[in-house]
Design an enzyme around this catalytic site. Structure first.
Site, short mmCIF file in Angstrom:
data_model
loop_
_atom_site.label_atom_id
_atom_site.label_comp_id
_atom_site.label_asym_id
_atom_site.label_seq_id
_atom_site.Cartn_x
_atom_site.Cartn_y
_atom_site.Cartn_z
N SER A 197 0.67 -1.18 -0.12
CA SER A 197 0.12 -0.45 -0.24
C SER A 197 0.64 1.31 0.57
O SER A 197 -0.08 2.48 -0.77
CB SER A 197 -0.82 0.56 1.21
OG SER A 197 -1.64 -1.49 0.48
N HIS A 244 0.90 4.36 4.93
CA HIS A 244 0.40 5.21 3.59
C HIS A 244 0.80 6.58 3.30
O HIS A 244 1.22 7.00 2.16
CB HIS A 244 -0.89 5.05 3.83
CG HIS A 244 -1.91 3.60 3.73
ND1 HIS A 244 -2.81 3.58 3.54
CD2 HIS A 244 -0.94 2.78 3.19
CE1 HIS A 244 -3.70 2.01 3.71
NE2 HIS A 244 -2.64 1.33 3.02
#
Length: 297
Positions: A197, A244
């Protein structure tokens, strides 16, 4: 410094020689003219324009059935990254040890009783964790982790790989993933995380930055980013927001360096920008490791 157009000021934004209305910062490595993504054809080094590719093809015997006009281009780096993630996922299914030996953590007690992590000298975790995903463990929803990330890589990867070239694309992907791991290490060294991610968020940021520069519609990527950030920070989710945000920051920073550098400095920045980001991440890890009691430093 000279300009491509005698009447244009030195501060004018370069545009594609075949599509004058499209801004671009990429030059054909053969004729040195500016070219937009539609005119780029992958070359041994960088990209060439359609005319140079066709001109070069005249002097080369073409195998029967070979595609013409640059049609043989393939996003090989994107495919390779997807393949590595799938292979790693199969390894996770085969053995839980595969996961805890390679996941990202600063320092933690492993299931076998050993202490491991980046602070223990296992720096490879900064990289290997980005190829792992949530292990099924009987939970049918767990597979959505790898499915979404691979879908995102499949959709965003090829156009970015074509715009940036394979080397710059790979550098951005890896450094964005490492950036997410480093931010987790700095803010939560006892935490643990797996997933591509961070690198994917880096690609989202890069697509947004390059899209703005080249006039490509960015509304869809903005929507995807907003939705993912909402999910990331939603209460009750077991998501590493540090990964992230770290990937988002590094990907956007590198893309901005690639996109907004003056053409005369582009070749230098192609090497210097990833090197500077990698050095900054390295120094951050060294400083953080030195601050953890009992670490290898």
């Amino acid at each position: 410094m000279t300009s491509d157009s005698p009447s244009a000021p030195e501060t004018s934004v370069p545009s594609c020689y075949r599509h004058p209305g499209r801004e671009t910062y990429v030059r054909c490595t053969r004729c040195d003219r500016f070219i937009c993504p539609d005119c780029m054809r992958e070359a041994a080094v960088g990209h060439q324009c359609v005319e140079c590719v066709n001109e070069g093809a005249k002097s080369v015997r073409r195998p029967s059935g070979a595609p013409r006009g640059g049609g043989d281009w393939r996003p090989t780096v994107t495919f390779a990254l997807i393949g590595l993630c799938v292979v790693a996922f199969l390894g996770e299914i085969a053995s839980s040890r595969f996961v805890y030996e390679l996941l990202m953590t600063g320092v933690a007690v492993m299931p076998d009783g050993s202490v491991g992590g980046v602070a223990e000298g296992q720096w490879y975790r900064l990289v290997t964790s980005m190829f792992l995903h949530e292990r099924p463990n009987g939970d049918a929803l767990a597979i959505t982790h790898i499915l979404f990330n691979m879908w995102a890589l499949w959709v965003v990867g090829p156009p970015l790989e074509r715009m940036l070239g394979r080397v710059r694309f790979l550098a951005l992907y890896l450094l964005a993933g490492i950036g997410g791991s480093v931010l987790l290490y700095v803010l939560d060294p006892g935490g643990a995380a797996v997933g591509a991610s961070g690198a994917i968020f880096g690609l989202f940021a890069a697509f947004f930055v390059l899209g703005l520069k080249l006039g490509i519609p960015v509304q869809p990527i903005v929507l995807v980013l907003v939705l993912n950030l909402v999910i990331t920070f939603a209460p009750g989710t077991n998501i590493s927001w540090q990964g992230h945000i770290g990937g988002l920051a590094v990907g956007g920073l590198l893309a901005a360096a690639y996109a907004y550098t003056p053409p005369r400095l582009q070749r230098m920045v192609n090497v210097a920008a990833p090197a500077v980001v990698a050095l900054a991440l390295l120094l951050t890890v060294v400083v953080k490791t030195a601050a953890i009691p009992g670490s290898v430093l």
